[in-house]
Design a protein around this motif. Sequence first.
Motif, mmCIF file in Angstrom:
data_model
loop_
_atom_site.group_PDB
_atom_site.id
_atom_site.type_symbol
_atom_site.label_atom_id
_atom_site.label_comp_id
_atom_site.label_asym_id
_atom_site.label_seq_id
_atom_site.Cartn_x
_atom_site.Cartn_y
_atom_site.Cartn_z
ATOM 1 N N TRP A 110 0.830 -1.199 0.000
ATOM 2 C CA TRP A 110 0.000 0.000 0.000
ATOM 3 C C TRP A 110 0.867 1.252 0.000
ATOM 4 C CZ3 TRP A 110 -5.350 -0.183 -0.075
ATOM 5 C CH2 TRP A 110 -5.908 -1.447 0.111
ATOM 6 N N GLY A 111 0.378 2.287 -0.655
ATOM 7 C CA GLY A 111 1.024 3.581 -0.583
ATOM 8 C C GLY A 111 0.547 4.352 0.630
ATOM 9 N N GLN A 112 1.062 5.569 0.775
ATOM 10 C CA GLN A 112 0.741 6.367 1.953
ATOM 11 C C GLN A 112 -0.547 7.163 1.780
ATOM 12 O OE1 GLN A 112 2.740 7.334 -0.422
ATOM 13 N NE2 GLN A 112 2.153 9.457 -0.818
ATOM 14 N N GLY A 113 -1.023 7.254 0.559
ATOM 15 C CA GLY A 113 -2.279 7.949 0.306
ATOM 16 C C GLY A 113 -2.073 9.382 -0.156
ATOM 17 N N THR A 114 -3.045 9.862 -0.914
ATOM 18 C CA THR A 114 -3.037 11.250 -1.368
ATOM 19 C C THR A 114 -4.450 11.806 -1.223
ATOM 20 O OG1 THR A 114 -2.407 12.745 -3.175
ATOM 21 C CG2 THR A 114 -3.425 10.656 -3.817
ATOM 22 N N GLN A 115 -4.553 13.016 -0.702
ATOM 23 C CA GLN A 115 -5.857 13.603 -0.404
ATOM 24 C C GLN A 115 -6.481 14.206 -1.654
ATOM 25 O OE1 GLN A 115 -7.635 13.884 2.703
ATOM 26 N NE2 GLN A 115 -9.257 14.577 1.318
ATOM 27 N N VAL A 116 -7.740 13.883 -1.867
ATOM 28 C CA VAL A 116 -8.540 14.506 -2.926
ATOM 29 C C VAL A 116 -9.726 15.187 -2.255
ATOM 30 C CG1 VAL A 116 -10.023 14.104 -4.918
ATOM 31 C CG2 VAL A 116 -7.839 12.892 -4.707
ATOM 32 N N THR A 117 -9.863 16.476 -2.482
ATOM 33 C CA THR A 117 -10.969 17.233 -1.912
ATOM 34 C C THR A 117 -11.757 17.891 -3.034
ATOM 35 O OG1 THR A 117 -9.694 17.682 0.099
ATOM 36 C CG2 THR A 117 -11.631 19.060 -0.311
ATOM 37 N N VAL A 118 -13.056 17.597 -3.090
ATOM 38 C CA VAL A 118 -13.924 18.156 -4.115
ATOM 39 C C VAL A 118 -14.884 19.115 -3.424
ATOM 40 C CG1 VAL A 118 -15.528 17.675 -5.977
ATOM 41 C CG2 VAL A 118 -13.727 16.022 -5.420
ATOM 42 N N SER A 119 -14.824 20.362 -3.820
ATOM 43 C CA SER A 119 -15.688 21.368 -3.202
ATOM 44 C C SER A 119 -16.864 21.668 -4.119
ATOM 45 C CB SER A 119 -14.889 22.646 -2.931
ATOM 46 O OG SER A 119 -14.306 23.124 -4.132
ATOM 47 N N SER A 120 -18.014 21.850 -3.482
ATOM 48 C CA SER A 120 -19.229 22.097 -4.279
ATOM 49 C C SER A 120 -19.521 23.588 -4.364
ATOM 50 C CB SER A 120 -20.408 21.361 -3.656
ATOM 51 O OG SER A 120 -20.550 21.740 -2.308
#
Length: 120
Positions: A110-120
């Motif tokens: 597994w990788g460490q992860g990357t944040q994805v934020t979608v704003s409305s």
Amino acid sequence: QVQLVESGGGRVQAGGSLRLSCASSGRPFSSGRMAWFRQAPGKEREFVAAINRNSGTTYYAHSVEGRFTIARDNAKNTVYLQMNSLQSEDTAVYFCAAKLFPPFDSYDYWGQGTQVTVSS
């Protein structure tokens, strides 16, 4: 051992696009499967998409089918997740995962992860 490093996360408005990358290093593997999972705050980690390294066969969660595309570049040991028509429900930490041999009901790396934020 296989090391996975994700990149490409960020903040985007609803309807926008992002492309995530997952670079693998360490033990080389030409077969196996790589996948993307995501985990939203307060929720369990869920499967997003997967791809077989040799055949290129792809698998998608119903919630992203038609909007997300997984692809691989074996020469670069990299897997991509193109995310289009992003929605607020897609906000999560996205993880890359790899399994060298079947069965593919679980993943070993597994990788460490990357944040994805979608704003409305």
